[in-house]
Design a protein around this motif. Structure first.
Motif, PDB file in Angstrom:
ATOM      1  N   GLU A   1       0.819  -1.022   0.211  1.00 20.16           N
ATOM      2  CA  GLU A   1       0.504   0.269  -0.217  1.00 20.16           C
ATOM      3  C   GLU A   1       1.177   1.674   0.161  1.00 20.16           C
ATOM      4  O   GLU A   1       0.681   2.677  -0.532  1.00 20.16           O
ATOM      5  CB  GLU A   1      -0.854  -0.385   1.298  1.00 20.16           C
TER       6      GLU A   1
ATOM      7  N   GLU B   1     -11.170  -1.893   6.101  1.00 18.85           N
ATOM      8  CA  GLU B   1     -10.874  -2.303   4.880  1.00 18.85           C
ATOM      9  C   GLU B   1      -9.475  -3.380   5.081  1.00 18.85           C
ATOM     10  O   GLU B   1      -9.638  -3.894   3.157  1.00 18.85           O
ATOM     11  CB  GLU B   1     -10.291  -1.313   3.955  1.00 18.85           C
TER      12      GLU B   1
ATOM     13  N   THR C   1      -9.126  -6.172   1.592  1.00 16.04           N
ATOM     14  CA  THR C   1      -8.111  -6.035   1.251  1.00 16.04           C
ATOM     15  C   THR C   1      -7.123  -8.013   1.676  1.00 16.04           C
ATOM     16  O   THR C   1      -6.223  -8.223   0.711  1.00 16.04           O
ATOM     17  CB  THR C   1      -7.022  -5.214   1.130  1.00 16.04           C
TER      18      THR C   1
ATOM     19  N   SER D   1      -9.022 -10.855   0.103  1.00 17.47           N
ATOM     20  CA  SER D   1      -8.746 -10.892  -1.378  1.00 17.47           C
ATOM     21  C   SER D   1      -7.883 -11.225  -1.977  1.00 17.47           C
ATOM     22  O   SER D   1      -7.615 -12.593  -2.636  1.00 17.47           O
ATOM     23  CB  SER D   1      -9.057  -9.706  -1.758  1.00 17.47           C
TER      24      SER D   1
END
Length: 384
Positions: A58, A295, A299, A302
């Motif tokens: 990120e 979030e 993330t 996934s």
């Protein structure tokens, strides 16, 4: 003349080689500078690097740190050999020239690695190392997790006030800073609340047969059994305690209690562990509704197709804490980053930190889980 001709040819040949080398240097791109961060895990917590890697990904998607990509140099010390952790950290500092260290996760390792970071004056943010002694090395060592003094108080209060348990026995793996520390914090807090610890038994690493210990404890008929050990220890103890069976004074099954070492996929997948209905404290619940944490969970799931544990979440946060401190510092200067870590306020990531105290230990919440149908389930959050 012949000599002169040879000399001229030789000079031209040398010039050509030098010229080619210069061209080669121009054509070969220099390696892009990176900001290197060291990451060390001890034991079988092989998913912890995933949290740190996600944080780095990120950060790099946002442009890296001061225009440079961040590189995580990670090592998993699966055997949890203390000397191995020391050598890994020394290599990360001296050979890889990392700007900071993330980890280790075990208190017994962090308390030894901390002085190395302090000696070289580079920031170190531990992950799930929870013993308060971890930060005694000096002002460059920080914790991303709550302390065992808080965690022990949380579990003692929960046992006495929430579950109404009045007697408890404790089984503790000896020779480990974390296991001995969390047991003592639970014991002192439970006694202070008016509970009674009827037995506190130590066992050595590698013990598989707990018959003698459980026989001793069974005579006391405790309401609760607090187990401070690692995954394999918990599996053996709970299985044998249920076979015994371990009962309270009303001939009801003794309630099993634990701390954050219980938060492991390996424990929940162990068919021998008899942990149904148990309670334990942890760093983070994937059932959270907090937007940033939600979030993070989405993330992570996934990418890795699994649910993050508390250790994964804290590993993510440790990197992000370091990153945000560096941004506020405006440079990679170690002392400036250290000062900004200490000044952290209202950090919100996978977990949240209100602030750091003078010992570089965070003020943050703990979560209590129960185990239902073989899986952990959120029970309640305890705020400091």
């Amino acid at each position: 003349m012949k000599k002169l001709g040879i000399t001229l040819c030789l000079c031209l040949f040398i010039s050509t080689i030098i010229g080619c080398n210069n061209v080669k240097e121009v054509l070969t791109p220099k390696a892009e500078p990176t900001v290197k961060i060291g990451f060390v895990v001890a034991g079988q917590r092989v998913t912890y690097p995933n949290g740190a890697e996600l944080a780095v990904t990120e950060i790099n998607q946002q442009g890296g740190l001061f225009g440079m990509p961040v590189e995580l140099i990670g090592h998993i010390n699966k055997e949890a050999d203390l000397d191995v952790s020391v050598k890994l950290v020394e290599s990360l500092i001296l050979n890889d020239e990392v700007i900071a260290l993330i980890g280790p996760n075990r208190s017994s390792h962090a308390v030894v690695v901390g002085p190395i970071a302090q000696k070289h004056r580079i920031p170190m943010v531990t992950t799930t190392a929870t013993n308060p002694n971890v930060t005694q090395a000096g002002d460059f060592v920080f914790m991303a997790s709550f302390t065992d003094s808080f965690q022990g108080a949380v579990m003692a209060n929960f046992a006495k006030m929430e579950l109404g348990l009045t007697t408890a026995a404790i089984i503790t793996r000896s020779g480990d800073l974390y296991t001995e520390g969390i047991s003592n914090f639970f014991l002192s807090n439970f006694n202070n609340l008016g509970g009674e610890v009827v037995a506190h038994v130590l066992f050595e690493a590698g013990t598989e047969d707990f018959t003698e210990t459980l026989t001793q404890i069974a005579d006391m008929k405790p309401d609760a059994l607090f187990t401070a050990g690692f995954v394999q220890d918990i599996s053996y103890i709970t299985k044998q305690a249920r076979e015994f069976p371990l009962l309270n004074a009303k001939d009801e099954p003794t309630v099993f209690l634990g701390a954050d070492s219980w938060d492991s996929i390996l424990l929940f997948e162990d068919e021998n562990a008899e942990i149904e209905g148990s309670y334990f404290s942890g760093h983070f619940s994937p059932e959270t509704n907090e937007p940033n944490a939600r979030e993070f969970v989405n993330t992570y799931e996934s990418i890795y197709e699994s649910t993050p544990t508390g250790g994964v979440a804290v590993s993510y946060d440790a990197v992000k804490l370091l990153y945000e401190a560096a941004l506020r510092a405006g440079s990679l200067d170690a002392e400036a980053i250290r000062d900004q870590l200490a000044a952290t306020e209202n950090y919100v990531g996978a977990t949240s930190i209100k602030s750091y105290n003078e010992n570089r230990q965070p003020t943050k919440s703990a979560v209590i889980f129960t185990i239902k149908d073989g899986q952990k389930a959120f029970y309640q959050q305890i705020d400091p």
